[in-house]
Write an enzyme that holds these catalytic residues in place. Structure first.
Site, PDB file in Angstrom:
ATOM      1  N   GLY A  22      -1.899  -2.549 -17.308  1.00  0.00           N
ATOM      2  CA  GLY A  22      -2.000  -3.383 -16.112  1.00  0.00           C
ATOM      3  C   GLY A  22      -3.121  -2.963 -15.194  1.00  0.00           C
ATOM      4  N   ALA A  23      -4.309  -2.728 -15.755  1.00  0.00           N
ATOM      5  CA  ALA A  23      -5.402  -2.151 -14.963  1.00  0.00           C
ATOM      6  C   ALA A  23      -6.447  -3.166 -14.535  1.00  0.00           C
ATOM      7  CB  ALA A  23      -6.068  -1.026 -15.754  1.00  0.00           C
ATOM      8  N   ASN A  24      -6.119  -4.461 -14.589  1.00  0.00           N
ATOM      9  CA  ASN A  24      -7.064  -5.488 -14.125  1.00  0.00           C
ATOM     10  C   ASN A  24      -7.301  -5.419 -12.624  1.00  0.00           C
ATOM     11  OD1 ASN A  24      -7.370  -6.627 -16.628  1.00  0.00           O
ATOM     12  ND2 ASN A  24      -5.886  -8.261 -16.298  1.00  0.00           N
ATOM     13  N   THR A  25      -6.217  -5.193 -11.887  1.00  0.00           N
ATOM     14  CA  THR A  25      -6.265  -5.260 -10.430  1.00  0.00           C
ATOM     15  C   THR A  25      -5.354  -4.192  -9.843  1.00  0.00           C
ATOM     16  OG1 THR A  25      -4.423  -6.841 -10.333  1.00  0.00           O
ATOM     17  CG2 THR A  25      -6.664  -7.767 -10.427  1.00  0.00           C
ATOM     18  N   GLY A  26      -5.353  -4.120  -8.516  1.00  0.00           N
ATOM     19  CA  GLY A  26      -4.365  -3.339  -7.785  1.00  0.00           C
ATOM     20  C   GLY A  26      -4.317  -1.867  -8.139  1.00  0.00           C
ATOM     21  N   GLY A  28      -3.327  -0.278 -10.822  1.00  0.00           N
ATOM     22  CA  GLY A  28      -3.860   0.088 -12.127  1.00  0.00           C
ATOM     23  C   GLY A  28      -5.367   0.181 -12.120  1.00  0.00           C
ATOM     24  N   SER A 146       9.323   2.782  -8.219  1.00  0.00           N
ATOM     25  CA  SER A 146       9.218   2.115  -6.922  1.00  0.00           C
ATOM     26  C   SER A 146      10.347   2.575  -6.015  1.00  0.00           C
ATOM     27  CB  SER A 146       9.308   0.597  -7.118  1.00  0.00           C
ATOM     28  OG  SER A 146       9.522  -0.080  -5.899  1.00  0.00           O
ATOM     29  N   TYR A 172      14.941  -6.285 -10.187  1.00  0.00           N
ATOM     30  CA  TYR A 172      13.806  -5.383  -9.978  1.00  0.00           C
ATOM     31  C   TYR A 172      14.292  -3.945  -9.815  1.00  0.00           C
ATOM     32  CZ  TYR A 172       9.535  -3.355  -8.019  1.00  0.00           C
ATOM     33  OH  TYR A 172       8.429  -2.571  -7.807  1.00  0.00           O
TER      34      TYR A 172
END
Length: 310
Positions: A22-26, A28, A146, A172
């Site tokens: 999940g390293a596209n954004t944010g 990551g 989280s 969640y």
């Protein structure tokens, strides 16, 4: 006084291979970028390859992209096979990708989406890659949890997929609690090997795309008070980076912001909820997760030799 550990404390990563999901954004993206800047060969394991390549282009350094859709066990197996072929050794696996407060949906394998993506997908990926990590001295598996693991959180073994009723918050919380139960159980099984450790981290409250499905109160980040509450992605990524790179890290530790309520601040060792340390829950979730994913971990940790004296 709180130690203000930051990106400048990340030691040289030259020669290390790091997989970040999940390293596209944010979070990551920030994690992967910092690792690449310190010399690591970083693989962005992402669902959207085009976005992954664009992200890699913004990072610089030795950054590669592998397609990974955590909502599909077939994709997890395919990604793991590609990673194994290209990387005989892996120093760091960062289980970062996740979804948050989504409407009731299922993965391609029929799992509730938050549990399937946040926990089962990463459980399977870790199991399929672990024998590339365990021969490497100082290798780590870092899983991102989280503060939500404390909120209406329990492992609903009688209805793991929330088929009878559904709560975005509860689902969640279950998935993030599962991340911690998995980390602690994995560490106990890895401990006799002495090469690889499992560590957990959480970002506090960070302003990222994950918030798009959050309750209205969390979405109002245009509000000046909310803006002060939420950290940047770079700050939110610091606990993960510390868990991944600080030489002083010990297996089974949990890192999060050191400020009040662990909402924001520089990373420190923090404590998770009492039920996250429940050995029976950890063992039961592990067994159920193996059954649901069909992924068997390497034989040397499959049974957990440390249980022989129990």
């Amino acid at each position: 006084m709180t130690q203000q550990w930051n990106q400048q404390h990340v030691p040289d990563q030259t020669g290390r291979v790091a997989i970040v999901t999940g390293a596209n954004t944010g979070l990551g993206f920030s994690t992967a970028q910092a690792l690449a800047a310190r010399g690591a060969r970083v693989v962005l394991a992402v669902r959207d390859v085009a976005k992954g390549r664009a992200a890699a282009g913004r990072m610089g350094g030795d950054v590669q992209v592998t397609e990974l859709d955590l909502t599909s066990l077939a994709s997890v197996r395919s990604a793991a096979a590609e990673l194994r072929e290209n990387h005989p050794r892996i120093d760091l696996l960062v289980n970062n990708a996740g979804v948050m407060y989504t409407p009731r949906e299922t993965t391609r394998d029929g799992f509730e989406r938050q549990f399937g993506t946040n926990h089962l997908g990463h459980f399977a990926l870790t199991g399929l890659l672990l024998d590339r990590l365990t021969p490497v001295e100082g290798s780590r598996v870092v899983t991102v949890s989280s503060v939500g693991h404390r909120i209406r959180a329990a492992i609903h073994f009688d209805d793991l997929q929330w088929e009878r009723s559904y709560s975005r918050t509860g689902a969640y919380g279950q998935s993030k609690l599962a991340n911690l139960l998995f980390t602690y159980e994995l560490q106990r099984r890895l401990a006799p090997l002495g090469t690889t450790v499992a560590v957990a981290a959480h970002p506090g409250v960070a302003s990222t795309e994950l918030l798009r499905n959050s309750p209205a109160a969390l979405q109002r980040l245009g509000n000046p008070v909310a803006r002060r509450l939420a950290q940047s992605a770079d700050m939110g990524a610091l606990p993960t980076l510390r868990a991944a790179t600080d030489p002083a890290v010990l297996g089974g530790q949990y890192y999060g912001p050191g400020g009040r309520g662990e909402v924001r601040g520089f990373p420190e060792v923090v404590t998770s909820s009492p039920q996250s340390y429940d050995l029976a829950l950890q063992r039961r979730l592990w067994a159920v997760s193996e059954d649901l994913t069909g992924v068997e971990f390497p034989r040397e940790i499959a049974v957990g030799t440390q249980y022989l004296a129990d």
